[in-house]
Motif scaffolding. Sequence first.
Motif, mmCIF file in Angstrom:
data_model
loop_
_atom_site.group_PDB
_atom_site.id
_atom_site.type_symbol
_atom_site.label_atom_id
_atom_site.label_comp_id
_atom_site.label_asym_id
_atom_site.label_seq_id
_atom_site.Cartn_x
_atom_site.Cartn_y
_atom_site.Cartn_z
ATOM 1 N N SER A 37 0.830 -1.206 0.000
ATOM 2 C CA SER A 37 0.000 0.000 0.000
ATOM 3 C C SER A 37 0.867 1.260 0.000
ATOM 4 O O SER A 37 0.594 2.203 -0.745
ATOM 5 N N HIS A 38 1.930 1.272 0.811
ATOM 6 C CA HIS A 38 2.851 2.408 0.785
ATOM 7 C C HIS A 38 3.597 2.462 -0.548
ATOM 8 O O HIS A 38 3.863 3.545 -1.073
ATOM 9 N N ALA A 39 3.937 1.297 -1.077
ATOM 10 C CA ALA A 39 4.642 1.245 -2.363
ATOM 11 C C ALA A 39 3.789 1.880 -3.454
ATOM 12 O O ALA A 39 4.271 2.728 -4.216
ATOM 13 N N LEU A 40 2.536 1.489 -3.517
ATOM 14 C CA LEU A 40 1.636 2.022 -4.541
ATOM 15 C C LEU A 40 1.458 3.528 -4.381
ATOM 16 O O LEU A 40 1.458 4.271 -5.365
ATOM 17 N N GLN A 41 1.343 3.981 -3.147
ATOM 18 C CA GLN A 41 1.179 5.408 -2.883
ATOM 19 C C GLN A 41 2.400 6.197 -3.362
ATOM 20 O O GLN A 41 2.269 7.214 -4.056
ATOM 21 N N GLU A 43 8.720 6.196 -17.384
ATOM 22 C CA GLU A 43 8.227 4.878 -17.803
ATOM 23 C C GLU A 43 8.363 3.839 -16.685
ATOM 24 O O GLU A 43 7.477 3.009 -16.489
ATOM 25 N N LYS A 44 9.453 3.905 -15.958
ATOM 26 C CA LYS A 44 9.669 2.945 -14.870
ATOM 27 C C LYS A 44 8.591 3.087 -13.801
ATOM 28 O O LYS A 44 8.047 2.096 -13.323
ATOM 29 N N ALA A 45 8.265 4.314 -13.434
ATOM 30 C CA ALA A 45 7.217 4.554 -12.438
ATOM 31 C C ALA A 45 5.877 4.045 -12.952
ATOM 32 O O ALA A 45 5.125 3.398 -12.213
ATOM 33 N N ARG A 46 5.582 4.317 -14.206
ATOM 34 C CA ARG A 46 4.303 3.878 -14.780
ATOM 35 C C ARG A 46 4.205 2.352 -14.800
ATOM 36 O O ARG A 46 3.179 1.779 -14.426
ATOM 37 N N GLN A 47 5.268 1.688 -15.184
ATOM 38 C CA GLN A 47 5.256 0.221 -15.232
ATOM 39 C C GLN A 47 5.070 -0.389 -13.843
ATOM 40 O O GLN A 47 4.270 -1.309 -13.668
ATOM 41 N N HIS A 48 5.800 0.122 -12.876
ATOM 42 C CA HIS A 48 5.675 -0.411 -11.517
ATOM 43 C C HIS A 48 4.293 -0.110 -10.935
ATOM 44 O O HIS A 48 3.717 -0.958 -10.243
ATOM 45 N N TYR A 49 3.768 1.071 -11.200
ATOM 46 C CA TYR A 49 2.444 1.433 -10.709
ATOM 47 C C TYR A 49 1.388 0.485 -11.285
ATOM 48 O O TYR A 49 0.551 -0.049 -10.542
ATOM 49 N N ASP A 50 1.445 0.283 -12.588
ATOM 50 C CA ASP A 50 0.468 -0.596 -13.241
ATOM 51 C C ASP A 50 0.576 -2.029 -12.728
ATOM 52 O O ASP A 50 -0.423 -2.723 -12.573
ATOM 53 N N ARG A 51 1.770 -2.470 -12.423
ATOM 54 C CA ARG A 51 1.984 -3.819 -11.916
ATOM 55 C C ARG A 51 1.411 -3.982 -10.513
ATOM 56 O O ARG A 51 0.846 -5.014 -10.181
ATOM 57 N N LEU A 52 1.527 -2.948 -9.694
ATOM 58 C CA LEU A 52 1.062 -3.023 -8.301
ATOM 59 C C LEU A 52 -0.445 -2.815 -8.161
ATOM 60 O O LEU A 52 -1.023 -3.261 -7.175
ATOM 61 N N LYS A 53 -1.054 -2.125 -9.133
ATOM 62 C CA LYS A 53 -2.491 -1.818 -9.034
ATOM 63 C C LYS A 53 -3.329 -3.054 -8.930
ATOM 64 O O LYS A 53 -3.169 -4.073 -9.397
#
Length: 74
Positions: free
Chosen positions: A47-51, A64-74
Amino acid sequence: MLGEIYLATGEYERAIEALEKAISMDNDFAEAYLYRGLTYEQMGNNSHALQDIGKAKELDPNNEKARQHYDRLK
């Protein structure tokens, strides 16, 4: 960045400390939010990671790295 090194070596608490210091010096430092989020993920706190990764994506929409990780964690 020191936080990235601590993350890479598995020193998560030290990484969090270093990244929080970087964020306190510059609230708009997208990379610090990204790496703090990645550190939280490694610690099992999704939850903190996604935030934090979401904040990095908001501050730097072209990261791009932030977007990829965000989409993966969602």
